[in-house]
Design an enzyme around this catalytic site. Structure first.
Site: not given
Ligand SMILES: [Mn+2]
Length: 293
Positions: A93, A119, A121, A123, A136, A223, A225, A268
């Site tokens: 990312h 995402d 997260h 980031d 990332h 992302d 994830d 990712e």
């Molecule tokens: Mn990310």
């Protein structure tokens, strides 16, 4: 997408991650032809040569990420100048620093860029707050002007994004320093529990309003994830309890044909952790939901 050719830019780089495996993600999608059926849509879809660093590689991963970001920013700006639509496929990312710095640089001075960041997260670490120091975990903070000057300064020193024009969707794993930075700046965060409570369509509609209100255009950075690991196992850092693939493809369709959408980024993808290419197929579906007429 109306009258815009889609240019796919694969980023062969995992310098921002602890495990660099996602450097091979875009090339797997290209060689196994996962996006081929989109080539006939509208004005078509064409793969660029991948963005990658020529050896010798720098010893400091921040220098490597900076090198990729500079190349990618130029590539994105070049396609926009041709009237094409950049579709960036990571890579980790940290490539977002290049994608969105390039897009911001392509706008007129004073024009603002909106961004929806999807995402698990945030980031939004800075080098001071990051336990891993993996870049990332830092790209959104960099784009907001906080971080290593080598990364905040790609295409110029000013912040690429204003907090008012940014939102995150799907967050469920973060450190307190990241939340503190984003809250201080005033970035809107749609945590996973809000998505579950209100439904992704309502949240995504709010997000679209926010990123278009004061801007000349907006982007979407996904992302993988953000997806639930059951439906997107091929990622670097899976987190349980994520978005469903069907919900996300439905929501992205809200942006379909929207002239204000300037670029899309999907990152990712770790092909070595994928199972029966379920994640590769998810990438295809996400692209198609934005691109198809
Ligand atoms: Mn990310």
């Amino acid at each position: 997408m109306v009258a815009r050719r889609i240019r796919v830019i694969g980023v062969a780089a995992g310098y921002g991650a602890g495990d660099p495996a996602c450097q091979d993600g875009a090339e797997v999608l290209r060689t196994l032809r996962f996006l081929d059926d989109l080539e006939s849509v509208d004005d078509g879809l064409a793969w660029d040569e991948p963005v990658r660093l020529a050896p010798p590689l720098p010893a400091d991963p921040v220098d490597a990420v900076q090198g990729i970001a500079g190349q990618l920013a130029q590539r994105v700006a070049g396609h926009l100048a041709q009237g094409d639509f950049p579709l960036v496929i990571g890579g980790d990312h940290s490539c977002a620093i290049g994608t969105w710095s390039g897009l911001k640089g392509a706008l007129d001075p004073g024009q603002r860029l909106g961004l929806i960041w999807i995402d698990a997260h945030m980031d939004s670490h800075t080098p001071a707050s990051s336990p891993s120091r993996n870049v990332h975990g830092m790209p959104l903070a960099c784009l907001l002007g906080h971080g290593d000057p080598r990364l905040t300064g790609v295409t110029g020193a000013a912040p690429k994004l204003l907090a008012e024009d940014v939102c995150l969707i799907g967050v469920r794993s973060f450190e307190s320093a990241e939340a503190a930075l984003l809250n201080k700046l005033g970035v809107r965060i749609f945590f996973m529990d809000e998505v579950q409570r209100r439904g992704l369509p309502a949240v995504f509609a709010d997000a679209l309003r926010r990123v278009t209100q004061h801007t000349a255009g907006y982007g979407i950075s996904i992302d993988l994830d953000a997806l639930d690991p059951a439906e997107g196992p091929g990622v670097g850092t899976p987190v349980a309890g994520g978005l469903s693939r069907a919900d996300l493809t439905d929501a992205l369709a809200l942006a379909q044909g929207d002239e204000r959408l300037r670029a899309l980024e999907i990152v990712e993808y770790n092909p070595y952790r994928d199972e029966h290419f379920v994640t590769a197929r998810a990438i295809h579906d996400l692209c198609r939901s934005v691109i198809e007429i």
